[in-house]
Motif scaffolding. Structure first.
Motif, short mmCIF file in Angstrom:
data_model
loop_
_atom_site.label_atom_id
_atom_site.label_comp_id
_atom_site.label_asym_id
_atom_site.label_seq_id
_atom_site.Cartn_x
_atom_site.Cartn_y
_atom_site.Cartn_z
N ASP A 39 0.89 -18.93 -12.39
CA ASP A 39 0.26 -17.61 -12.23
C ASP A 39 -0.65 -17.38 -13.43
N LEU A 40 -1.95 -17.57 -13.23
CA LEU A 40 -2.90 -17.43 -14.33
C LEU A 40 -4.27 -17.06 -13.76
N ASN A 41 -4.87 -16.04 -14.36
CA ASN A 41 -6.22 -15.60 -13.95
C ASN A 41 -6.29 -15.32 -12.45
N SER A 42 -5.26 -14.61 -11.96
CA SER A 42 -5.18 -14.20 -10.54
C SER A 42 -5.00 -15.37 -9.58
N ILE A 43 -4.74 -16.56 -10.09
CA ILE A 43 -4.46 -17.72 -9.24
C ILE A 43 -2.96 -17.99 -9.26
N LYS A 44 -2.36 -18.06 -8.07
CA LYS A 44 -0.92 -18.31 -7.97
C LYS A 44 -0.68 -19.55 -7.12
N GLU A 45 0.21 -20.41 -7.61
CA GLU A 45 0.54 -21.64 -6.89
C GLU A 45 2.00 -22.02 -7.10
N GLU A 46 2.52 -22.77 -6.15
CA GLU A 46 3.80 -23.44 -6.34
C GLU A 46 3.52 -24.75 -7.06
#
Length: 347
Positions: free
Chosen positions: A240-247
């Protein structure tokens, strides 16, 4: 008897009973049980949820009334998939029986042997590093293993006679390594370490794609954090960084439990003081020995949730080749007492 929350947690953690799987008013579930009094009483334990009182979990050990008195405290535990009851008033009378149910005589002999060898080591004091003119992170552990006659190997089982794991490090504030672990591919978005470093690593001063950082339950500078799922029994790493979220990746609790219990049934934690002697050679004086037994997996998860256990990424990619230095879980030595059932300082 009402199954308290603490007992339900133990039953769940030891995979004996999950009360959530039992339907209120449904059939009872049966398991083997033992009552320890002046003998080992083999019995049965039943578990169920009544239709009334919101299906509050209940349990019972058959014949328990015959071996206890009114107002007597009863110690409950689980071993080898059996619920065990020990009336407290019987403790002094049944030491031998407790050893026969829980003890490992062979393991006790190995611990006695190890203590004798550590006594010799203390008497000797400083010993020369196996690589006396070059400093390397693993030399402190390899020097101790060489002294104890442990052959270098990459097995997942404990080091000393296959029974005791040896964990050595130089004196200081560095954390203890518990075990290394790579993602479970069946539940991971990025299924290999190389893919994870390629995606989430950053360029470093040596021209590499590098991922060297600590992961806790809050996003770090790389945006990666840990998240427990106690329903699906999965530990996630997410981004979760700079509005980017990933598994990122994940590990089954059963994978973690197996690694923890296989690696640390009994572990000797050792601190060493490093010095350079008059001949310019590196020596180690081993100063502190702590012996731990039987890690508690529920505490392992709890310590992660409290940021007292973290995961370390330690790897990089250069010219398309991956190199890592052991990605895994680490803990401060002051928190060992929470993770293990017993902790003994060996003087």
């Amino acid at each position: 008897i009402d199954a308290s929350e603490s007992l339900r947690k133990i039953l769940f953690d030891k995979k004996l009973i999950n009360f959530k799987d039992l339907q209120p008013g449904g059939a009872k579930e049966y398991k083997n049980g033992i009552i320890l009094t002046d003998s080992i009483v083999e019995t049965k334990a039943s578990f169920y949820r009544p239709k009334t009182k919101q299906g509050d979990p209940r349990f019972w050990l058959y014949n328990l009334k015959k071996h206890t008195e009114i107002n007597e405290l009863i110690y409950l535990t689980i071993s080898d998939d059996r619920l065990i009851a020990i009336p407290i008033n019987s403790i002094e009378k049944i030491q031998g029986l407790i050893t026969s149910v829980f003890g490992d005589p062979e393991n006790e002999k190995i611990i006695i042997r190890l203590k004798k060898e550590l006594g010799v080591l203390r008497t000797i004091g400083a010993i020369e590093s196996i690589v006396p003119h070059r400093r390397a992170p693993k030399d402190v552990g390899l020097t101790l293993e060489n002294f104890l006659g442990v052959k270098v190997n990459s097995l997942k089982t404990p080091d000393y006679l296959g029974k005791i794991e040896l964990k050595s490090k130089r004196e200081g504030k560095t954390k203890d390594s518990l075990f290394s672990k790579v993602p479970d591919k069946d539940i991971s978005e990025y299924k290999t370490v190389k893919l994870i470093i390629e995606r989430f690593g950053m360029p470093d001063s040596q021209g590499r794609r590098a991922l060297y950082n600590n992961i806790i339950t809050r996003p770090n500078s790389h945006g990666i954090y840990l998240a427990t799922d106690n329903v699906k029994m999965i530990l996630h790493q997410r981004f979760d960084l700079n509005s980017i979220k990933e598994e990122v990746c994940a590990l089954h609790y059963k994978t973690l439990r197996s690694s923890l219990e296989t690696k640390h049934p009994t572990t000797l934690w050792v601190d060493a003081k490093e010095e350079i002697n008059q001949e310019g050679k590196i020596t180690f004086t081993y100063t502190n020995f702590e012996l731990t037994t039987k890690p508690v997996f529920s505490e392992f998860i709890s310590l992660i949730e409290r940021d007292l256990i973290n995961f370390d990424w330690k790897g990089h990619i250069k010219d398309g080749k991956k190199r890592d230095h052991g990605h895994g879980f680490r803990i401060d030595k002051v928190n060992r007492k929470y993770l293990f059932k017993t902790l003994i300082n060996i003087s």
